[in-house]
Scaffold this active site. Structure first.
Site, PDB file in Angstrom:
ATOM      1  N   ALA A  76     -26.059   0.058  17.154  1.00  0.00           N
ATOM      2  CA  ALA A  76     -27.475   0.395  17.317  1.00  0.00           C
ATOM      3  C   ALA A  76     -27.736   1.901  17.330  1.00  0.00           C
ATOM      4  O   ALA A  76     -28.781   2.358  16.868  1.00  0.00           O
ATOM      5  CB  ALA A  76     -28.008  -0.234  18.603  1.00  0.00           C
ATOM      6  N   PHE A  94     -33.338  -3.052  20.435  1.00  0.00           N
ATOM      7  CA  PHE A  94     -34.313  -4.008  20.968  1.00  0.00           C
ATOM      8  C   PHE A  94     -33.921  -4.526  22.344  1.00  0.00           C
ATOM      9  O   PHE A  94     -34.749  -5.021  23.085  1.00  0.00           O
ATOM     10  CB  PHE A  94     -34.547  -5.172  19.993  1.00  0.00           C
ATOM     11  CG  PHE A  94     -33.407  -6.137  19.900  1.00  0.00           C
ATOM     12  CD1 PHE A  94     -32.462  -6.010  18.913  1.00  0.00           C
ATOM     13  CD2 PHE A  94     -33.286  -7.171  20.810  1.00  0.00           C
ATOM     14  CE1 PHE A  94     -31.404  -6.894  18.829  1.00  0.00           C
ATOM     15  CE2 PHE A  94     -32.230  -8.067  20.740  1.00  0.00           C
ATOM     16  CZ  PHE A  94     -31.279  -7.922  19.745  1.00  0.00           C
ATOM     17  N   GLN A 149     -23.982  -3.496  12.578  1.00  0.00           N
ATOM     18  CA  GLN A 149     -24.629  -4.488  13.425  1.00  0.00           C
ATOM     19  C   GLN A 149     -26.145  -4.372  13.302  1.00  0.00           C
ATOM     20  O   GLN A 149     -26.867  -5.146  13.913  1.00  0.00           O
ATOM     21  CB  GLN A 149     -24.212  -4.265  14.884  1.00  0.00           C
ATOM     22  CG  GLN A 149     -22.723  -4.453  15.101  1.00  0.00           C
ATOM     23  CD  GLN A 149     -22.323  -4.285  16.550  1.00  0.00           C
ATOM     24  OE1 GLN A 149     -22.635  -3.281  17.182  1.00  0.00           O
ATOM     25  NE2 GLN A 149     -21.631  -5.264  17.078  1.00  0.00           N
ATOM     26  N   ILE A 197     -29.910  -4.280  11.388  1.00  0.00           N
ATOM     27  CA  ILE A 197     -30.563  -5.213  10.467  1.00  0.00           C
ATOM     28  C   ILE A 197     -31.653  -4.520   9.657  1.00  0.00           C
ATOM     29  O   ILE A 197     -32.454  -5.181   9.008  1.00  0.00           O
ATOM     30  CB  ILE A 197     -31.176  -6.396  11.252  1.00  0.00           C
ATOM     31  CG1 ILE A 197     -32.155  -5.890  12.333  1.00  0.00           C
ATOM     32  CG2 ILE A 197     -30.080  -7.242  11.906  1.00  0.00           C
ATOM     33  CD1 ILE A 197     -32.898  -6.992  13.060  1.00  0.00           C
ATOM     34  N   ASP A 198     -31.694  -3.181   9.713  1.00  0.00           N
ATOM     35  CA  ASP A 198     -32.834  -2.460   9.145  1.00  0.00           C
ATOM     36  C   ASP A 198     -32.675  -2.043   7.686  1.00  0.00           C
ATOM     37  O   ASP A 198     -33.627  -1.548   7.082  1.00  0.00           O
ATOM     38  CB  ASP A 198     -33.131  -1.221   9.996  1.00  0.00           C
ATOM     39  CG  ASP A 198     -31.855  -0.445  10.326  1.00  0.00           C
ATOM     40  OD1 ASP A 198     -31.085  -0.130   9.403  1.00  0.00           O
ATOM     41  OD2 ASP A 198     -31.634  -0.167  11.525  1.00  0.00           O
ATOM     42  N   HIS A 226     -25.204  -8.843  11.342  1.00  0.00           N
ATOM     43  CA  HIS A 226     -26.327  -9.543  11.977  1.00  0.00           C
ATOM     44  C   HIS A 226     -27.484  -9.813  11.017  1.00  0.00           C
ATOM     45  O   HIS A 226     -28.595 -10.076  11.446  1.00  0.00           O
ATOM     46  CB  HIS A 226     -26.816  -8.749  13.196  1.00  0.00           C
ATOM     47  CG  HIS A 226     -25.807  -8.719  14.309  1.00  0.00           C
ATOM     48  ND1 HIS A 226     -25.870  -7.840  15.373  1.00  0.00           N
ATOM     49  CD2 HIS A 226     -24.694  -9.463  14.521  1.00  0.00           C
ATOM     50  CE1 HIS A 226     -24.841  -8.050  16.184  1.00  0.00           C
ATOM     51  NE2 HIS A 226     -24.118  -9.024  15.681  1.00  0.00           N
ATOM     52  N   CYS A 244     -37.881 -25.012   1.700  1.00  0.00           N
ATOM     53  CA  CYS A 244     -37.444 -25.017   0.289  1.00  0.00           C
ATOM     54  C   CYS A 244     -36.491 -23.871  -0.031  1.00  0.00           C
ATOM     55  O   CYS A 244     -36.056 -23.740  -1.165  1.00  0.00           O
ATOM     56  CB  CYS A 244     -38.660 -24.979  -0.641  1.00  0.00           C
ATOM     57  SG  CYS A 244     -39.481 -23.365  -0.719  1.00  0.00           S
ATOM     58  N   CYS A 288     -45.110 -23.913   0.252  1.00  0.00           N
ATOM     59  CA  CYS A 288     -44.762 -25.324   0.433  1.00  0.00           C
ATOM     60  C   CYS A 288     -45.076 -25.807   1.846  1.00  0.00           C
ATOM     61  O   CYS A 288     -44.908 -26.984   2.154  1.00  0.00           O
ATOM     62  CB  CYS A 288     -43.288 -25.555   0.116  1.00  0.00           C
ATOM     63  SG  CYS A 288     -42.174 -25.137   1.474  1.00  0.00           S
ATOM     64  N   SER A 343     -21.271   1.000  22.020  1.00  0.00           N
ATOM     65  CA  SER A 343     -20.368   1.034  23.170  1.00  0.00           C
ATOM     66  C   SER A 343     -19.304  -0.045  23.023  1.00  0.00           C
ATOM     67  O   SER A 343     -18.449  -0.214  23.874  1.00  0.00           O
ATOM     68  CB  SER A 343     -21.152   0.798  24.455  1.00  0.00           C
ATOM     69  OG  SER A 343     -21.748  -0.492  24.394  1.00  0.00           O
TER      70      SER A 343
HETATM   71 ZN    ZN Z   1     -41.013 -23.210   0.926  1.00  0.00          ZN
END
Ligand code: ZN
Length: 237
Positions: free
Chosen positions: A24, A35, A103, A105-106, A121, A132, A152, A191
């Site tokens: 992070a 977060f 780690q 996700i950005d 992650h 779908c 959908c 850490s």
């Molecule tokens: Zn869909």
């Protein structure tokens, strides 16, 4: 500090295979807070702790509540790569870095130009319909409010590993292989308390383990070089 940075640079120049593992702290320097700490004591805006909201069962039970937190605290579409991201991308370009394992996700490593990025992650940039499987970009998701739905009628879910969900075994295996084969391993901005960081560390067999983190980690004694400073300052400065 200068001596340590000099040693780091010498190892980077000498090593035939280097892998970076980031947590992070790499993203916080781009203004993206961890977060786990954003909804702390100072602003108790949510009734539940983040770990609970960002869980699989919470998502299934209350996608509205999940998306309220997710949109508010986990999406930073204006964030830009910082000097650490840029240096890592340059090292890969120069053939000096084999992979970035993250780690976060950005998607900031890819934005900086890194190509071999293993996202343990997941990523906020990939989203899919639970019914779908159609995929959606982050901007498609950002265009609306509340719970995003597919044409959908299915709910769109981010391709982000939530609490209670397992990590992608392919990504984990590739990460383990990179670490096992690395001559030099740089761990930054973590850490090492969060799973699976500590576990992956066990695959490393070399003698150039570098830890770069603002605070001390329980693994400092195992490292060959410990630099207690900002990752952007150390790698990019
Ligand atoms: Zn869909």
């Amino acid at each position: 500090m200068r001596e340590k940075k000099k040693l780091l640079e010498r190892w980077l120049a000498e090593s035939r295979s280097t892998v970076f593992f980031g947590g992070a702290g790499v993203s916080t320097e781009s203004g993206i807070p961890d977060f786990r700490s954003v909804d702390g004591l100072y602003h108790m805006k949510y009734d539940d702790p983040p770990e609970q909201i960002i869980s699989h069962s919470y998502f299934m039970r209350s996608p509205e509540g999940f998306y309220r937190f997710y949109r508010d605290k986990m999406l930073y579409p204006d964030a830009k790569p910082n000097p650490a991201h840029l240096r890592l991308a340059a090292l890969e370009e120069a053939g000096r870095l084999q992979a970035v394992i993250t780690q976060n996700i950005d998607g900031l490593h890819q934005m900086a130009g890194s190509r071999e990025v293993l996202e343990l992650h997941g990523s906020v940039h990939r989203n899919y319909c639970m019914k779908c499987r159609k995929s959606f970009s982050l901007s498609a998701l950002m265009a609306g409010e509340g719970v995003p739905y597919c044409d959908c009628g299915g709910i769109i879910k981010p391709d982000v590993v939530l609490y209670e969900e397992g990590l992608d075994s392919d990504v984990l295996e590739r990460a383990a292989r990179y670490i096992r084969e690395a001559e030099m391993l740089i761990i930054g901005g973590t850490s090492l308390a969060v799973y699976p960081a500590a576990g992956l560390l066990q695959y490393y067999r070399g003698d150039k383990l570098v830890l770069i983190n603002r605070s001390e980690t329980p693994y400092s004694s195992r490292a060959n070089l410990v630099i207690q400073d900002s990752i952007g300052m150390v790698l990019g400065g």
